[in-house]
Design a protein around this motif. Structure first.
Motif, short mmCIF file in Angstrom:
data_model
loop_
_atom_site.label_atom_id
_atom_site.label_comp_id
_atom_site.label_asym_id
_atom_site.label_seq_id
_atom_site.Cartn_x
_atom_site.Cartn_y
_atom_site.Cartn_z
N GLN A 9 0.81 -1.12 0.08
CA GLN A 9 0.03 -0.15 0.03
C GLN A 9 0.87 1.40 0.24
O GLN A 9 1.69 1.39 0.80
CB GLN A 9 -0.92 -0.02 1.32
N LEU A 10 0.41 1.95 -1.11
CA LEU A 10 1.09 3.42 -1.07
C LEU A 10 0.61 4.23 0.04
O LEU A 10 -0.51 4.22 0.47
CB LEU A 10 1.06 4.14 -2.46
N ASN A 11 1.39 5.58 0.30
CA ASN A 11 0.70 6.41 1.43
C ASN A 11 -0.47 7.18 0.72
O ASN A 11 -1.24 8.06 1.69
CB ASN A 11 1.67 7.61 1.95
N THR A 12 -0.81 6.96 -0.21
CA THR A 12 -2.29 7.33 -0.97
C THR A 12 -3.37 6.53 -0.76
O THR A 12 -4.36 7.08 -0.82
CB THR A 12 -1.98 7.76 -2.46
N GLY A 13 -2.99 5.21 -0.21
CA GLY A 13 -3.97 4.53 -0.09
C GLY A 13 -4.12 3.39 -1.14
O GLY A 13 -4.67 2.25 -1.28
N ALA A 14 -3.45 3.76 -2.27
CA ALA A 14 -3.59 2.93 -3.31
C ALA A 14 -2.50 1.88 -3.33
O ALA A 14 -1.64 1.94 -2.78
CB ALA A 14 -3.21 3.64 -4.79
N SER A 15 -2.76 0.91 -4.14
CA SER A 15 -2.05 -0.45 -3.98
C SER A 15 -1.26 -0.68 -5.01
O SER A 15 -1.40 -0.09 -6.32
CB SER A 15 -3.22 -1.57 -4.09
N ILE A 16 -0.11 -0.87 -4.80
CA ILE A 16 1.21 -1.07 -6.06
C ILE A 16 1.52 -2.51 -6.10
O ILE A 16 1.96 -3.14 -4.96
CB ILE A 16 2.38 -0.06 -5.92
N PRO A 17 1.46 -3.16 -6.99
CA PRO A 17 2.21 -4.47 -7.11
C PRO A 17 3.73 -4.43 -6.95
O PRO A 17 4.36 -3.74 -7.50
CB PRO A 17 1.86 -4.95 -8.52
N ALA A 18 4.21 -5.65 -6.11
CA ALA A 18 5.62 -5.35 -5.37
C ALA A 18 6.23 -5.78 -6.43
O ALA A 18 7.70 -5.24 -6.35
CB ALA A 18 5.64 -6.50 -4.32
N VAL A 19 6.39 -6.30 -7.35
CA VAL A 19 7.17 -6.37 -8.67
C VAL A 19 6.66 -5.86 -9.81
O VAL A 19 5.65 -6.13 -10.39
CB VAL A 19 7.19 -8.09 -9.13
N GLY A 20 7.65 -4.89 -10.38
CA GLY A 20 7.38 -4.09 -11.40
C GLY A 20 8.27 -4.77 -12.77
O GLY A 20 9.40 -5.00 -12.39
N PHE A 21 7.65 -4.46 -14.05
CA PHE A 21 8.54 -4.85 -15.08
C PHE A 21 9.34 -3.59 -15.47
O PHE A 21 9.01 -2.79 -16.11
CB PHE A 21 7.47 -5.34 -16.16
#
Ligand code: NAI
Ligand SMILES: O=C1O[C@H](CO)[C@@H](O)[C@@H]1O
Length: 312
Positions: A9-21
């Protein structure tokens, strides 16, 4: 389970996949880039693309995204896209963002990063990407402050729908302190070089204490993937019966960080990465390895002598 399905979770509340391409691409591999990205999204399980204006791959990414959106195989909200403002466009991050959005065929990005806390003396279109004088020294924009770019990014974040979150890249702790003192948006992420040869333990703790997600670039040690040979990485891979690359990926995701490996090898991309539950002790041993054997791979000449006290 796959490490590719872990979210943070980012500090905006949004979710970010932990592995990026990772989308840096040598000229020699540009021909297979689109096929590699499509495989990553459709078969590898990737849901996060890390790109930048300066990589020269955004138009290729845009073609792939458009094709997958049009065919109904992927929805915009299924993929997290990050792009970055290069220091040659420091004075006009909106122009940089608009060019990226155009090339990516998107109307917003999930995360916009300031690529480096630097300002180059380039033309209004950001060319040359790295201006140099006759002696070959990088030309910096006189009187510019890297926080000018950040302040303009805050304006974009607050007044448009073009970015869901903003963050930074290659900021040191001292630079982050200055940013936090002088501006009113805490960056959602700081993307830096990080791996078992460069654990940056105090930097990581500062980010965690301030709710800034750490994103690890060059996790394999960049071109040639030298980190795959680190003895403790090889030992842990044997212990868990996984490829060494899975240890390098899990070193980050198990510690709550984002990691951005790059590959244009379709066989490897389709394989993805297993989740490996490294223990706290093993994570600490990987950190300790880097404390004893520090090595930085991305040493651009514009970092020397201008306050990058974290550079080796
Ligand atoms: N914010 C910034 O300033 C920077 C951001 N980045 C981001 O991080 C991404 C990754 O970093 P990179 O430096 O590109 O390198 P990386 O550390 O991901 O290593 C890439 C190298 O590893 C090889 N490789 C990948 N998987 C492998 C496997 N399973 N076995 C053997 N070799 C393998 C690739 O062929 C390539 O040579 C970039 O593509 C970019 O998105 C990278 C550098 C700076
Ligand atoms: O993101 C980036 O990628 C290039 C090459 O590694 C580097 O200059 C930049 O920070």
């Amino acid at each position: 389970m796959s490490a590719l399905s872990i979210n943070i979770q980012l500090n905006t509340g949004a979710s970010i996949p932990a592995v990026g391409f990772g989308t840096v691409c040598d000229e020699a591999n540009k021909g297979i880039f689109k096929e590699a990205l499509e495989a990553a999204l459709l078969e590898g399980g990737y849901r996060h693309i890390d790109t930048a204006w300066c990589y020269g791959t955004e138009a290729l990414i845009g073609e792939v995204l458009q094709k997958l959106f049009d065919s109904g195989k992927l929805k915009r909200e299924d993929v997290f896209v990050t792009t970055k403002v290069w220091p040659s466009l420091w004075a006009n991050p909106l122009k940089s963002l608009d060019k990226s959005l155009h090339d990516l065929h998107l109307d917003y990005v999930d995360l916009l990063l300031q690529h480096w806390p630097l300002a180059f003396d380039s033309d209004e279109n950001g060319h040359p990407k790295v201006p140099k004088d006759e002696q070959g020294h990088v030309k910096f924009a006189k009187g510019a402050d890297y926080l000018d770019t950040w302040k303009k990014m805050i304006e974009i974040y607050k007044t448009t729908d073009k970015v869901k979150a903003i963050g930074i890249s290659n900021y040191t702790v001292a630079m982050m302190k200055r940013l936090l003192e002088q501006t009113d948006v805490v960056p959602a992420a700081n993307q830096v070089e990080l791996h078992p040869h460069l654990p940056q333990v105090e930097f990581v703790k500062f980010c965690q204490d301030h709710h800034i997600i750490v994103e690890a670039f060059s996790p394999l040690g960049s071109t040639g993937a030298p980190n795959l040979k680190i003895p403790i990485v090889v030992d842990l891979a044997k212990k868990y019966g996984v490829p060494a690359v899975d240890i390098l990926v899990n070193y980050h995701v198990q510690a709550g960080r984002v990691v951005l490996p790059r590959s244009q090898n379709i066989k490897r991309i389709k394989k993805g990465f297993s989740e490996v539950k490294l223990t706290k002790n093993e994570l600490a041993q990987l950190d300790q390895y880097g404390i004893e054997h520090p090595k930085r791979y991305i040493c651009q000449d514009w970092g020397k002598g201008i306050g990058f006290e974290h550079w080796g």
